[in-house]
Design a protein around this motif. Structure first.
Motif, PDB file in Angstrom:
ATOM      1  N   PRO A  42      37.600   6.049  -0.714  1.00  0.00           N
ATOM      2  CA  PRO A  42      36.941   7.267  -0.177  1.00  0.00           C
ATOM      3  C   PRO A  42      36.564   7.137   1.252  1.00  0.00           C
ATOM      4  CG  PRO A  42      35.391   5.749  -1.354  1.00  0.00           C
ATOM      5  CD  PRO A  42      36.813   5.182  -1.575  1.00  0.00           C
ATOM      6  N   PRO A  43      36.717   8.503   1.715  1.00  0.00           N
ATOM      7  CA  PRO A  43      36.165   8.646   3.234  1.00  0.00           C
ATOM      8  C   PRO A  43      34.743   8.288   3.280  1.00  0.00           C
ATOM      9  CG  PRO A  43      36.902  10.754   2.294  1.00  0.00           C
ATOM     10  CD  PRO A  43      37.133   9.831   1.313  1.00  0.00           C
ATOM     11  N   ILE A  44      34.228   7.689   4.672  1.00  0.00           N
ATOM     12  CA  ILE A  44      32.896   7.599   4.332  1.00  0.00           C
ATOM     13  C   ILE A  44      32.427   7.768   6.079  1.00  0.00           C
ATOM     14  CG2 ILE A  44      33.052   5.085   4.821  1.00  0.00           C
ATOM     15  CD1 ILE A  44      30.679   4.641   3.505  1.00  0.00           C
ATOM     16  N   SER A  45      31.212   8.450   6.288  1.00  0.00           N
ATOM     17  CA  SER A  45      30.713   8.878   7.423  1.00  0.00           C
ATOM     18  C   SER A  45      29.992   7.880   8.122  1.00  0.00           C
ATOM     19  CB  SER A  45      29.724   9.987   7.158  1.00  0.00           C
ATOM     20  OG  SER A  45      28.633   9.611   6.541  1.00  0.00           O
ATOM     21  N   GLN A  90      49.829  20.662  11.668  1.00  0.00           N
ATOM     22  CA  GLN A  90      48.888  21.041  12.843  1.00  0.00           C
ATOM     23  C   GLN A  90      48.396  20.002  13.824  1.00  0.00           C
ATOM     24  OE1 GLN A  90      45.572  23.638  11.368  1.00  0.00           O
ATOM     25  NE2 GLN A  90      44.140  22.522  12.570  1.00  0.00           N
ATOM     26  N   PRO A  91      48.395  20.048  15.043  1.00  0.00           N
ATOM     27  CA  PRO A  91      47.854  19.150  15.904  1.00  0.00           C
ATOM     28  C   PRO A  91      46.414  18.521  15.826  1.00  0.00           C
ATOM     29  CG  PRO A  91      49.453  20.691  17.070  1.00  0.00           C
ATOM     30  CD  PRO A  91      48.969  21.342  15.759  1.00  0.00           C
ATOM     31  N   LEU A  92      46.186  17.605  15.752  1.00  0.00           N
ATOM     32  CA  LEU A  92      44.728  17.095  15.611  1.00  0.00           C
ATOM     33  C   LEU A  92      44.504  16.103  16.911  1.00  0.00           C
ATOM     34  CD1 LEU A  92      44.389  15.976  11.837  1.00  0.00           C
ATOM     35  CD2 LEU A  92      44.048  18.280  12.810  1.00  0.00           C
ATOM     36  N   ASP A  93      43.192  16.295  17.457  1.00  0.00           N
ATOM     37  CA  ASP A  93      43.003  15.538  18.792  1.00  0.00           C
ATOM     38  C   ASP A  93      42.357  14.250  18.534  1.00  0.00           C
ATOM     39  OD1 ASP A  93      42.484  15.093  21.394  1.00  0.00           O
ATOM     40  OD2 ASP A  93      40.646  16.166  21.469  1.00  0.00           O
ATOM     41  N   ALA A  94      43.549  13.448  18.295  1.00  0.00           N
ATOM     42  CA  ALA A  94      43.000  11.909  17.939  1.00  0.00           C
ATOM     43  C   ALA A  94      41.963  11.719  16.988  1.00  0.00           C
ATOM     44  CB  ALA A  94      42.881  10.986  19.307  1.00  0.00           C
ATOM     45  N   PHE A  95      42.087  12.389  16.062  1.00  0.00           N
ATOM     46  CA  PHE A  95      40.793  12.405  14.972  1.00  0.00           C
ATOM     47  C   PHE A  95      40.677  11.071  14.161  1.00  0.00           C
ATOM     48  CE2 PHE A  95      39.474  13.240  10.546  1.00  0.00           C
ATOM     49  CZ  PHE A  95      37.916  13.619  10.567  1.00  0.00           C
ATOM     50  N   VAL A  96      39.479  10.652  14.339  1.00  0.00           N
ATOM     51  CA  VAL A  96      39.422   9.249  13.856  1.00  0.00           C
ATOM     52  C   VAL A  96      38.273   9.355  12.365  1.00  0.00           C
ATOM     53  CG1 VAL A  96      38.210   6.894  13.965  1.00  0.00           C
ATOM     54  CG2 VAL A  96      39.207   8.030  15.931  1.00  0.00           C
ATOM     55  N   GLU A  97      38.908   8.762  11.381  1.00  0.00           N
ATOM     56  CA  GLU A  97      38.056   8.605  10.115  1.00  0.00           C
ATOM     57  C   GLU A  97      38.067   7.443   9.580  1.00  0.00           C
ATOM     58  OE1 GLU A  97      38.916  11.703   7.301  1.00  0.00           O
ATOM     59  OE2 GLU A  97      41.036  10.906   7.114  1.00  0.00           O
ATOM     60  N   VAL A  98      37.176   6.992   8.881  1.00  0.00           N
ATOM     61  CA  VAL A  98      36.960   5.623   8.181  1.00  0.00           C
ATOM     62  C   VAL A  98      36.895   5.769   6.888  1.00  0.00           C
ATOM     63  CG1 VAL A  98      35.581   3.562   7.793  1.00  0.00           C
ATOM     64  CG2 VAL A  98      35.760   4.753  10.080  1.00  0.00           C
ATOM     65  N   THR A  99      37.753   5.053   5.954  1.00  0.00           N
ATOM     66  CA  THR A  99      37.618   5.069   4.519  1.00  0.00           C
ATOM     67  C   THR A  99      37.339   3.655   4.106  1.00  0.00           C
ATOM     68  OG1 THR A  99      40.197   4.714   4.196  1.00  0.00           O
ATOM     69  CG2 THR A  99      39.477   6.748   4.490  1.00  0.00           C
ATOM     70  N   LEU A 100      36.907   3.528   2.708  1.00  0.00           N
ATOM     71  CA  LEU A 100      36.414   2.162   2.302  1.00  0.00           C
ATOM     72  C   LEU A 100      37.739   1.777   1.637  1.00  0.00           C
ATOM     73  CD1 LEU A 100      33.127   2.805   0.410  1.00  0.00           C
ATOM     74  CD2 LEU A 100      33.453   1.899   2.891  1.00  0.00           C
ATOM     75  N   LYS A 101      37.846   0.341   1.821  1.00  0.00           N
ATOM     76  CA  LYS A 101      39.086  -0.329   0.929  1.00  0.00           C
ATOM     77  C   LYS A 101      38.499  -0.378  -0.340  1.00  0.00           C
ATOM     78  CE  LYS A 101      41.988  -3.145   2.595  1.00  0.00           C
ATOM     79  NZ  LYS A 101      43.042  -3.833   3.488  1.00  0.00           N
ATOM     80  N   ASP A 102      38.684   0.556  -1.472  1.00  0.00           N
ATOM     81  CA  ASP A 102      38.254   0.164  -2.883  1.00  0.00           C
ATOM     82  C   ASP A 102      39.370   1.183  -3.378  1.00  0.00           C
ATOM     83  OD1 ASP A 102      37.077   0.488  -4.981  1.00  0.00           O
ATOM     84  OD2 ASP A 102      35.477   1.377  -4.411  1.00  0.00           O
ATOM     85  N   PRO A 157      34.020  16.126   1.029  1.00  0.00           N
ATOM     86  CA  PRO A 157      33.016  15.566   1.921  1.00  0.00           C
ATOM     87  C   PRO A 157      33.772  15.593   3.184  1.00  0.00           C
ATOM     88  CG  PRO A 157      33.370  13.507   0.832  1.00  0.00           C
ATOM     89  CD  PRO A 157      34.204  14.777   0.054  1.00  0.00           C
ATOM     90  N   ILE A 158      32.925  16.206   4.344  1.00  0.00           N
ATOM     91  CA  ILE A 158      33.562  16.129   5.674  1.00  0.00           C
ATOM     92  C   ILE A 158      32.599  15.636   6.689  1.00  0.00           C
ATOM     93  CG2 ILE A 158      32.768  18.550   5.802  1.00  0.00           C
ATOM     94  CD1 ILE A 158      35.704  19.074   7.415  1.00  0.00           C
ATOM     95  N   SER A 159      33.245  14.895   7.596  1.00  0.00           N
ATOM     96  CA  SER A 159      32.376  14.505   8.815  1.00  0.00           C
ATOM     97  C   SER A 159      32.286  15.399   9.818  1.00  0.00           C
ATOM     98  CB  SER A 159      33.097  13.216   9.235  1.00  0.00           C
ATOM     99  OG  SER A 159      34.232  13.775  10.260  1.00  0.00           O
ATOM    100  N   GLU A 160      30.995  15.114  10.654  1.00  0.00           N
ATOM    101  CA  GLU A 160      30.675  15.535  11.917  1.00  0.00           C
ATOM    102  C   GLU A 160      31.906  16.141  12.660  1.00  0.00           C
ATOM    103  OE1 GLU A 160      27.641  13.629  14.117  1.00  0.00           O
ATOM    104  OE2 GLU A 160      28.018  14.758  15.871  1.00  0.00           O
ATOM    105  N   ASP A 161      32.629  14.952  13.026  1.00  0.00           N
ATOM    106  CA  ASP A 161      33.734  15.208  14.084  1.00  0.00           C
ATOM    107  C   ASP A 161      35.015  15.893  13.319  1.00  0.00           C
ATOM    108  OD1 ASP A 161      32.834  13.280  15.492  1.00  0.00           O
ATOM    109  OD2 ASP A 161      34.075  11.467  15.304  1.00  0.00           O
ATOM    110  N   ALA A 162      35.139  15.992  12.007  1.00  0.00           N
ATOM    111  CA  ALA A 162      35.945  16.875  11.332  1.00  0.00           C
ATOM    112  C   ALA A 162      35.611  18.396  11.480  1.00  0.00           C
ATOM    113  CB  ALA A 162      36.501  16.580  10.121  1.00  0.00           C
ATOM    114  N   LEU A 163      34.326  18.682  11.183  1.00  0.00           N
ATOM    115  CA  LEU A 163      33.649  19.959  11.210  1.00  0.00           C
ATOM    116  C   LEU A 163      34.042  20.552  12.640  1.00  0.00           C
ATOM    117  CD1 LEU A 163      30.410  19.073   9.306  1.00  0.00           C
ATOM    118  CD2 LEU A 163      32.108  20.717   8.453  1.00  0.00           C
TER     119      LEU A 163
END
Lengths: 227, 227
Positions: A137-140, A119-131, B138-144
């Motif tokens: 894990p994703p982090i807000s 499904q298309p997503l609109d340049a959705f950005v997310e951050v994960t910890l390098k661990d 967990p889900i971020s503000e942007d993803a919601l």
């Protein structure tokens, strides 16, 4: 020069002038012999993968330079599979910043209740910890701020520059009729406090498709750089 | 009245006047016979747990009413272990909104590289999807926002009201020398579009400690309501 870090896909040396040298290796991330840019283990070794990754990285970093988007890139030596870069410190113990144009990979594994594959997503950005131990894990934004990894203002800056860089790569791929599904970046802070793109931009950082078919990293380098 | 939903810890009936009746059960979430508010399975059945949870819920919902914080609460019948509530629809297929004052549970499992067990957190709010199959990601503000579950403005409203409610519960517990470590809520939208707290506020929703000792849900109800 002094080896200061042995990574999964590259080693890092400190140069006498204070800059760093990245040596690209032929190892790529994946599991059970299958390439996966999201994996934390080296899945396979592909002859020429390091040099191919560096060629594509040089290509993209030079385009970013023309556009005035800051990176740590200084120069590259394809024959030696090395890249000279400005020193930069990572945020916390390292973050990955992902920009997504299609719902695949870990996004789909997490949010499959609400998204269909591809499904298309609109340049959705997310951050994960390098661990590695905690499976990146994703982090807000709020958690990054609270844990002292990145302030809310830096988060906004990082999100903006991520969208610019991903948009640039997407445009370049589109010129060869290739679709960018997602891409991950690493950022750092230079000694003068500027946020810059670090590491690389190669097939190993992204999922790219041509007419619905996934393109392997080495193949992507060929498609992008052949005249 | 018509049974419309059988939940892990309560059943929901539709009343003839359009309101809903929640029937609190003696089942609590956990694993292998040990209570865990974050678990997705019913771990054990405790005689009187339903009624105890309802008593505490009634106590908190009435305090929130006095403070003008909107909830779905209308009335409760302790003897019958039932609560009458206004109808409300959940966001997407249901969210959990967590407010954390100490780094424990899933927060620590995710961010243990940056946080020590029990470290104070500044009313940190995060949202997870109710999705047993995918372990409530967990889900971020942007993803919601992007997935159409909650707009960015609604997210801000939800975060604010969560901090207010959690702060109220924390204050009430502090009066009995009890520390609130974390608490989770569910929210819904009423027919007139208002965001309201739904479900319950009981020992099963929170981790509470007294002099460093964890307090079981049934014990918490006793500490809080005994004169």
């Amino acid at each position: 020069m002094k080896l200061i870090y042995k990574g999964k896909t590259k080693d890092v040396y400190e140069l006498e002038d204070g800059n760093y040298l990245l040596k690209f290796k032929d190892d790529v991330t994946g599991e059970n012999g299958v390439f996966d840019p999201g994996a934390n283990t080296v899945g396979l070794t592909m002859e020429g993968a390091g040099r191919a990754g560096l060629k594509l990285t040089k290509h993209f970093f030079e385009i970013l330079k023309e556009k005035g988007i800051p990176t740590h890139y200084i120069d590259a030596d394809i024959e030696e599979a090395t890249m000279t870069v400005k020193p930069a410190t990572v945020f916390g113990k390292g973050l990955e910043v992902i920009c997504r144009y299609r719902a695949v990979g870990s996004f789909l594994r997490r949010y499959g209740m609400y998204a269909e594959e591809g499904q298309p997503l609109d340049a959705f950005v997310e951050v994960t910890l390098k661990d590695d131990e905690r499976q990146d894990p994703p982090i807000s934004e709020d958690a990054l701020d609270m844990l002292g990894i990145l302030s809310s203002n830096e988060y906004k800056e990082l999100k903006d520059v991520t969208k610019k860089i991903a948009g640039t790569v997407k445009e370049e791929l589109a010129k060869k009729d290739i679709d960018l599904y997602d891409i991950k970046f690493e950022f750092g802070r230079t000694q003068d406090g500027q946020i810059v793109l670090i590491d690389e931009i190669s097939g190993g950082n992204m999922r790219a498709y041509k007419q619905g078919e996934y393109i392997e990293p080495l193949q992507l380098e060929k498609f992008m750089l052949e005249k």
